[in-house]
Design a protein around this motif. Structure first.
Motif, PDB file in Angstrom:
ATOM      1  N   GLY A 167      28.613 -16.262 -31.397  1.00  0.00           N
ATOM      2  CA  GLY A 167      28.123 -16.616 -32.731  1.00  0.00           C
ATOM      3  C   GLY A 167      26.798 -15.955 -33.034  1.00  0.00           C
ATOM      4  O   GLY A 167      26.576 -15.441 -34.135  1.00  0.00           O
ATOM      5  N   TYR A 168      25.902 -15.937 -32.065  1.00  0.00           N
ATOM      6  CA  TYR A 168      24.602 -15.289 -32.241  1.00  0.00           C
ATOM      7  C   TYR A 168      24.762 -13.778 -32.423  1.00  0.00           C
ATOM      8  O   TYR A 168      24.163 -13.187 -33.330  1.00  0.00           O
ATOM      9  CB  TYR A 168      23.711 -15.584 -31.039  1.00  0.00           C
ATOM     10  CG  TYR A 168      22.402 -14.847 -31.073  1.00  0.00           C
ATOM     11  CD1 TYR A 168      21.370 -15.273 -31.912  1.00  0.00           C
ATOM     12  CD2 TYR A 168      22.187 -13.728 -30.282  1.00  0.00           C
ATOM     13  CE1 TYR A 168      20.175 -14.584 -31.952  1.00  0.00           C
ATOM     14  CE2 TYR A 168      20.999 -13.035 -30.319  1.00  0.00           C
ATOM     15  CZ  TYR A 168      19.984 -13.471 -31.160  1.00  0.00           C
ATOM     16  OH  TYR A 168      18.811 -12.783 -31.203  1.00  0.00           O
ATOM     17  N   LEU A 169      25.553 -13.157 -31.585  1.00  0.00           N
ATOM     18  CA  LEU A 169      25.730 -11.703 -31.653  1.00  0.00           C
ATOM     19  C   LEU A 169      26.298 -11.226 -32.987  1.00  0.00           C
ATOM     20  O   LEU A 169      25.889 -10.197 -33.512  1.00  0.00           O
ATOM     21  CB  LEU A 169      26.672 -11.228 -30.538  1.00  0.00           C
ATOM     22  CG  LEU A 169      26.089 -11.137 -29.146  1.00  0.00           C
ATOM     23  CD1 LEU A 169      27.187 -10.758 -28.165  1.00  0.00           C
ATOM     24  CD2 LEU A 169      24.975 -10.129 -29.089  1.00  0.00           C
ATOM     25  N   PHE A 170      27.253 -11.973 -33.505  1.00  0.00           N
ATOM     26  CA  PHE A 170      27.938 -11.549 -34.718  1.00  0.00           C
ATOM     27  C   PHE A 170      27.455 -12.268 -35.974  1.00  0.00           C
ATOM     28  O   PHE A 170      28.068 -12.148 -37.035  1.00  0.00           O
ATOM     29  CB  PHE A 170      29.446 -11.717 -34.540  1.00  0.00           C
ATOM     30  CG  PHE A 170      30.005 -10.806 -33.488  1.00  0.00           C
ATOM     31  CD1 PHE A 170      30.137  -9.448 -33.717  1.00  0.00           C
ATOM     32  CD2 PHE A 170      30.361 -11.301 -32.251  1.00  0.00           C
ATOM     33  CE1 PHE A 170      30.627  -8.593 -32.743  1.00  0.00           C
ATOM     34  CE2 PHE A 170      30.860 -10.461 -31.273  1.00  0.00           C
ATOM     35  CZ  PHE A 170      31.001  -9.104 -31.513  1.00  0.00           C
ATOM     36  N   GLY A 171      26.372 -13.015 -35.862  1.00  0.00           N
ATOM     37  CA  GLY A 171      25.771 -13.658 -37.024  1.00  0.00           C
ATOM     38  C   GLY A 171      26.620 -14.782 -37.627  1.00  0.00           C
ATOM     39  O   GLY A 171      26.545 -15.028 -38.821  1.00  0.00           O
ATOM     40  N   SER A 220      28.185 -20.906 -38.519  1.00  0.00           N
ATOM     41  CA  SER A 220      28.961 -22.134 -38.644  1.00  0.00           C
ATOM     42  C   SER A 220      29.836 -22.358 -37.419  1.00  0.00           C
ATOM     43  O   SER A 220      30.527 -21.441 -36.973  1.00  0.00           O
ATOM     44  CB  SER A 220      29.847 -22.032 -39.894  1.00  0.00           C
ATOM     45  OG  SER A 220      30.841 -23.023 -39.881  1.00  0.00           O
ATOM     46  N   GLU A 221      29.807 -23.583 -36.903  1.00  0.00           N
ATOM     47  CA  GLU A 221      30.684 -23.895 -35.771  1.00  0.00           C
ATOM     48  C   GLU A 221      32.146 -23.805 -36.186  1.00  0.00           C
ATOM     49  O   GLU A 221      32.997 -23.434 -35.399  1.00  0.00           O
ATOM     50  CB  GLU A 221      30.374 -25.301 -35.254  1.00  0.00           C
ATOM     51  CG  GLU A 221      29.091 -25.384 -34.471  1.00  0.00           C
ATOM     52  CD  GLU A 221      28.876 -26.764 -33.899  1.00  0.00           C
ATOM     53  OE1 GLU A 221      29.859 -27.469 -33.585  1.00  0.00           O
ATOM     54  OE2 GLU A 221      27.712 -27.157 -33.776  1.00  0.00           O
ATOM     55  N   ARG A 222      32.431 -24.153 -37.407  1.00  0.00           N
ATOM     56  CA  ARG A 222      33.807 -24.074 -37.891  1.00  0.00           C
ATOM     57  C   ARG A 222      34.313 -22.638 -37.886  1.00  0.00           C
ATOM     58  O   ARG A 222      35.449 -22.370 -37.527  1.00  0.00           O
ATOM     59  CB  ARG A 222      33.897 -24.658 -39.297  1.00  0.00           C
ATOM     60  CG  ARG A 222      35.306 -24.604 -39.871  1.00  0.00           C
ATOM     61  CD  ARG A 222      35.398 -25.288 -41.188  1.00  0.00           C
ATOM     62  NE  ARG A 222      35.396 -26.722 -40.939  1.00  0.00           N
ATOM     63  CZ  ARG A 222      35.263 -27.640 -41.884  1.00  0.00           C
ATOM     64  NH1 ARG A 222      35.104 -27.266 -43.113  1.00  0.00           N
ATOM     65  NH2 ARG A 222      35.279 -28.899 -41.583  1.00  0.00           N
ATOM     66  N   GLN A 223      33.479 -21.691 -38.270  1.00  0.00           N
ATOM     67  CA  GLN A 223      33.879 -20.287 -38.270  1.00  0.00           C
ATOM     68  C   GLN A 223      34.077 -19.768 -36.847  1.00  0.00           C
ATOM     69  O   GLN A 223      34.910 -18.898 -36.615  1.00  0.00           O
ATOM     70  CB  GLN A 223      32.859 -19.427 -38.998  1.00  0.00           C
ATOM     71  CG  GLN A 223      32.855 -19.638 -40.483  1.00  0.00           C
ATOM     72  CD  GLN A 223      31.779 -18.815 -41.174  1.00  0.00           C
ATOM     73  OE1 GLN A 223      30.775 -18.454 -40.572  1.00  0.00           O
ATOM     74  NE2 GLN A 223      31.993 -18.554 -42.449  1.00  0.00           N
ATOM     75  N   LEU A 224      33.295 -20.282 -35.907  1.00  0.00           N
ATOM     76  CA  LEU A 224      33.465 -19.875 -34.519  1.00  0.00           C
ATOM     77  C   LEU A 224      34.822 -20.305 -34.018  1.00  0.00           C
ATOM     78  O   LEU A 224      35.497 -19.627 -33.323  1.00  0.00           O
ATOM     79  CB  LEU A 224      32.389 -20.466 -33.620  1.00  0.00           C
ATOM     80  CG  LEU A 224      31.065 -19.755 -33.655  1.00  0.00           C
ATOM     81  CD1 LEU A 224      30.027 -20.558 -32.862  1.00  0.00           C
ATOM     82  CD2 LEU A 224      31.161 -18.375 -33.079  1.00  0.00           C
TER      83      LEU A 224
END
Length: 66
Positions: free
Chosen positions: A55-59, A62-66
């Motif tokens: 999530g950090y690497l790809f910006g 949202s946890e939902r998007q992860l």
């Protein structure tokens, strides 16, 4: 049927990170925070860290998007 091997290109950043870094050290760092004999099984700490790291690497904020 589609596999993860087919979905992620061979030269993708995630594959390079997986080869370069062994995240198993996280288990030792957080072992004292997990109860071994009470409650339901926890989320694997290595998997959880990798999800947050991606999530950090790809910006992805949202946890939902992860």
């Amino acid at each position: 049927m589609v596999t993860m091997e087919q979905l992620v290109p061979k030269d993708h950043l995630v594959r390079k990170i997986d080869k370069a870094i062994d995240f198993e050290f996280i288990r030792d760092q957080v072992a004292n925070l997990y109860c071994q004999d009470n409650g339901r099984p926890p989320v694997d700490p290595v998997r959880l860290f990798k999800i947050i790291f991606i999530g950090y690497l790809f910006g992805i904020k949202s946890e939902r998007q992860l």
